[in-house]
Design an enzyme around this catalytic site. Structure first.
Site, PDB file in Angstrom:
ATOM      1  N   CYS A   2      -0.246  12.237  -8.542  1.00 49.04           N
ATOM      2  CA  CYS A   2      -1.129  12.725  -9.603  1.00 49.04           C
ATOM      3  C   CYS A   2      -0.473  12.661 -10.976  1.00 49.04           C
ATOM      4  O   CYS A   2       0.730  12.839 -11.103  1.00 49.04           O
ATOM      5  CB  CYS A   2      -1.522  14.167  -9.326  1.00 49.04           C
ATOM      6  N   ARG A  27       2.312   5.136 -10.892  1.00 47.26           N
ATOM      7  CA  ARG A  27       2.761   6.221 -10.012  1.00 47.26           C
ATOM      8  C   ARG A  27       1.961   6.268  -8.711  1.00 47.26           C
ATOM      9  O   ARG A  27       2.372   6.923  -7.760  1.00 47.26           O
ATOM     10  CB  ARG A  27       2.598   7.557 -10.734  1.00 47.26           C
ATOM     11  N   TRP A  75      -3.967  11.626  -6.604  1.00 39.22           N
ATOM     12  CA  TRP A  75      -3.474  11.065  -5.342  1.00 39.22           C
ATOM     13  C   TRP A  75      -3.798  12.129  -4.316  1.00 39.22           C
ATOM     14  O   TRP A  75      -3.206  13.211  -4.319  1.00 39.22           O
ATOM     15  CB  TRP A  75      -1.979  10.819  -5.452  1.00 39.22           C
ATOM     16  N   ASN A  99      -1.338  19.068 -11.012  1.00 41.79           N
ATOM     17  CA  ASN A  99      -0.440  18.286 -10.150  1.00 41.79           C
ATOM     18  C   ASN A  99       0.252  19.233  -9.197  1.00 41.79           C
ATOM     19  O   ASN A  99       0.541  20.368  -9.586  1.00 41.79           O
ATOM     20  CB  ASN A  99       0.661  17.617 -10.985  1.00 41.79           C
ATOM     21  N   GLY A 100       0.560  18.791  -8.001  1.00 42.01           N
ATOM     22  CA  GLY A 100       1.284  19.646  -7.058  1.00 42.01           C
ATOM     23  C   GLY A 100       0.330  20.251  -6.048  1.00 42.01           C
ATOM     24  O   GLY A 100      -0.807  19.797  -5.892  1.00 42.01           O
ATOM     25  N   GLU A 485      16.448  -1.009   4.952  1.00 43.89           N
ATOM     26  CA  GLU A 485      15.739  -1.262   3.688  1.00 43.89           C
ATOM     27  C   GLU A 485      14.785  -2.453   3.844  1.00 43.89           C
ATOM     28  O   GLU A 485      13.656  -2.427   3.346  1.00 43.89           O
ATOM     29  CB  GLU A 485      16.771  -1.497   2.580  1.00 43.89           C
ATOM     30  N   LYS A 489      10.798  -2.236   3.252  1.00 43.84           N
ATOM     31  CA  LYS A 489      10.084  -3.116   2.315  1.00 43.84           C
ATOM     32  C   LYS A 489       8.937  -3.825   3.027  1.00 43.84           C
ATOM     33  O   LYS A 489       7.850  -3.988   2.479  1.00 43.84           O
ATOM     34  CB  LYS A 489      11.022  -4.167   1.699  1.00 43.84           C
ATOM     35  N   GLU A 492       6.048  -1.289   3.679  1.00 41.55           N
ATOM     36  CA  GLU A 492       5.280  -0.795   2.537  1.00 41.55           C
ATOM     37  C   GLU A 492       4.534  -1.898   1.780  1.00 41.55           C
ATOM     38  O   GLU A 492       3.474  -1.624   1.225  1.00 41.55           O
ATOM     39  CB  GLU A 492       6.121   0.073   1.597  1.00 41.55           C
ATOM     40  N   HIS A 508      20.514  -0.101  24.355  1.00 43.30           N
ATOM     41  CA  HIS A 508      20.210   1.273  24.781  1.00 43.30           C
ATOM     42  C   HIS A 508      18.705   1.546  24.746  1.00 43.30           C
ATOM     43  O   HIS A 508      18.299   2.702  24.732  1.00 43.30           O
ATOM     44  CB  HIS A 508      20.977   2.271  23.915  1.00 43.30           C
ATOM     45  N   LYS A 607       4.419   5.874  -6.571  1.00 45.47           N
ATOM     46  CA  LYS A 607       5.758   5.540  -7.069  1.00 45.47           C
ATOM     47  C   LYS A 607       6.621   6.782  -7.197  1.00 45.47           C
ATOM     48  O   LYS A 607       7.782   6.785  -6.834  1.00 45.47           O
ATOM     49  CB  LYS A 607       5.615   4.842  -8.433  1.00 45.47           C
TER      50      LYS A 607
END
Ligand code: AGP
Length: 612
Positions: A2, A27, A75, A99-100, A485, A489, A492, A508, A607
């Site tokens: 947000c 964001r 968001w 926000n939050g 990583e 990537k 996402e 294993h 983001k």
């Protein structure tokens, strides 16, 4: 996540709000809205699901204008993605953006229902509007006083901006654990949750502190702290050059641009810090060597890609500085009973400096004695993490717009290697080795340029992955985090389920997954583990697995049926994780492009992860 923008001026501000929202798009969000009070004191509200452009078009069409307003990108957390859940939320004359998360919103909703309020949305935000309205009807008086009474009832980390359409010359903002920044203008003032939204209109900023309530008119800014006392918060003047209209110029996406900016991002991070025969970290203050000489243990906290930087840093701390190190994901660390080791230095790593869990973890450590201090490695100057840490080292990678972190990851690693080498030298690292590492770090930009020249080859390789549903990434030692990583990537950006394993762990359990439909991507450095990794590769090959090996030249890998080799330039093992991250980024990027995904703003992601 947000984003908030607010403006109060003696001029038309709708454009300022929309431009602010546009600059918050990176964001991540799913809907947007604004509320503007016209010169005839008419409240105009518009909410739209989807991109800010849709809201902009609708705003123009409706001819919305005025000199005071608030705007928001949402968001979704509470309530699905629908117009009625987008902000602003309203209770009669009270308009709110938020926000939050308000954690106790369910019980407050019940109380408000009993008071006769009905709910238009499923959000936790709407209860704030009703609570303020209720309090105003009961007590009357100044809006900031009313809000001060209301926030005692709210639990959680949040920031809010409120407007009263019956008293429309001021905005009231509450900062409670989630960033809010006032932008000071000449006869006009602004507020936003991210400085990027303010920079087109002002470079003079006030960073609110947790507990602050600010009353903002076009002429005045009055801030009271959590005790209700009027306080002066210092103004930060950012250089004009900080404001750059970001575009991806000759590139197709920000992610591609940011991958290719890595030599420059690393050069900027090194600049001034690496001298011919010493490392200059004087930016940390004159007593830093005394503090570093007392360090007996390092605790690193981070999330996502930044956590992968932490994993590699642990490897370097042990190898170069002979220091024990624990690393932990911030969302787990923050809910543990901490047992602080003597002489522990806390390091947080973050691109944004606003990640809610990392911030909460830092704040938690402040309740414990025993930490020597907190140091953050961050790409965002003036961010909350930077302001709340004892020490900060900034990665000068430039702003990263694509949700998938790339250049900030390799810049974080470079800066961590510089820091660890510095600490190691204080702890007695030999002069010769110290020099060798400095020379090696200096080579990084050039080495990454060489890797970037593999673009064509990796683009072709990407085509082999488009119909894949799963992928396995393998690595060992300091390259296990790079395998992780690479998998992150791929998930996402390309939406391919991927898992990373320590290559030695395959037998294993995960070996049972091997078939010719699951690509197995292996990252191999020419180090002490190479023969071990070769054996693990054999195990996969013997079971009909399809291998994609990224390995240094002259390491003896031969292309054959079911084994595809991408040869990487020769690299000193200590910097291999930094360099080998780049082909993983390129692979995920090109697969995502071929699949036609929204590379820069992948579905469901944000983001800056400002809620927990
Ligand atoms: C990386 O590609 C992700 N977008 C994500 O994992 C990110 O690294 C994480 O959210 C942490 O963010 P930070 O570095 O800003 O704290």
């Amino acid at each position: 996540m947000c984003g908030i923008v607010g403006a109060v001026a003696k001029r038309e501000i709708t454009e300022v709000l929309l431009q602010g929202l546009h600059r918050l798009e990176y964001r991540g969000y799913d809907s947007a809205g604004l509320a503007v009070i016209s010169s005839q004191n008419q409240l105009q509200i518009l909410r739209k699901v989807g991109k800010v452009n849709i809201l902009t078009e609708a705003t123009k069409k409706q001819g919305i204008s005025g000199q005071i307003g608030i705007a928001h990108t949402r968001w979704a957390t509470h309530g699905d993605i629908q117009e009625r859940n987008a902000h602003p939320h309203v209770s009669s004359n009270i308009i709110v953006v938020h926000n939050g998360i308000i954690e106790n919103y369910q019980s407050l909703r019940q109380v408000l229902s009993k008071r006769g309020y009905s709910f238009f949305s499923d959000t936790d935000t709407e209860i704030i509007a009703h609570l303020v309205h209720w309090e105003q009807c009961q007590t009357g008086g100044i809006l900031a006083d009313i809000i001060q009474n209301v926030i005692f009832q709210l639990h959680g980390n949040y920031s809010i901006v409120i407007m009263d359409s019956l008293d429309c010359n001021k905005l009231v903002a509450v900062c409670s654990g989630s960033t809010l920044i006032i932008g000071c203008g000449d006869g006009e003032n602004f507020i936003a949750s991210d400085k990027n939204a303010l920079l087109p209109v002002t470079c003079c900023l006030i960073f609110l502190e947790t507990g602050d309530i600010a009353e903002i008119t076009s002429q005045n800014i009055k801030i009271r702290n959590h005790l209700g006392n009027i306080v002066e918060r210092s103004k930060t003047l950012l250089a004009k050059k900080t404001y750059i209209e970001e575009t991806y110029s000759q590139y197709r996406h920000y992610m591609q641009k940011e991958i290719f900016e890595q030599p420059c991002a690393i050069q900027n991070t090194i600049a001034g810090r690496l001298q011919s025969d010493f490392i200059d970290l004087s930016e940390l203050g004159e007593n830093i060597n005394i503090l570093f000489s007392k360090v007996q243990h390092v605790q690193i906290i981070a999330c996502g890609t930044s956590y992968h930087s932490a994993m590699i840093s642990r490897f370097w701390l042990e190898k170069l500085a002979n220091l024990p190190c624990d690393i932990e994901i911030a969302s787990e660390f923050r809910y543990r009973e901490l047992v602080v080791r003597p002489g522990s230095l806390l390091i947080t790593i973050s691109q944004s400096g606003e990640t809610a869990d990392t911030l909460a973890a830092l704040r938690l450590t402040k309740n414990y004695s025993g930490y020597l201090g907190s140091l953050t490695i961050c790409n965002t100057e003036h961010s909350t993490l930077v302001r709340e840490s004892d020490f900060a080292l900034i990665t000068y990678a430039g702003s990263e717009i694509s949700v998938a972190s790339t250049k900030t990851f390799t810049a974080q690693l470079t800066l961590m290697l510089i820091l660890i080498t510095y600490i190691a030298r204080i702890r007695g690292m030999e002069h010769v080795i110290f020099h060798q590492i400095i020379r090696t770090i200096e080579k990084l930009p050039r080495s990454i340029e060489q890797i970037l020249s593999l673009e064509k080859e990796i683009k072709i390789l990407a085509n082999k992955f488009i119909h894949k549903k799963h992928a396995l990434f393998l690595g060992r030692g300091s390259l296990l985090p790079i395998a992780m990583e690479g998998a992150l990537k791929l998930k996402e950006t390309a939406y391919i389920h991927a898992e990373a394993y320590a290559a030695g762990e395959l037998k294993h359990g995960p070996l049972a997954l091997i078939n010719d439909d699951i690509p197995v991507i292996v990252i191999v450095a020419n180090d002490y583990l190479i023969n071990k990794v070769k054996s693990n590769i054999e195990e996969v090959h013997a079971r009909g697995g399809k291998l994609y090996i990224f390995a240094e030249q002259n390491t003896g890998f031969i292309q054959c049926k079911n084994i595809n080799i991408t040869l990487l330039p020769k690299t000193e093992p200590i910097i291999a994780p930094i360099i080998y991250a780049v082909p993983m980024q390129m692979l995920a990027y090109y697969i995502a492009v071929v699949k036609g995904n929204n590379v820069d703003q992948p579905r469901h992601l944000a983001k800056s992860v400002t809620v927990e």
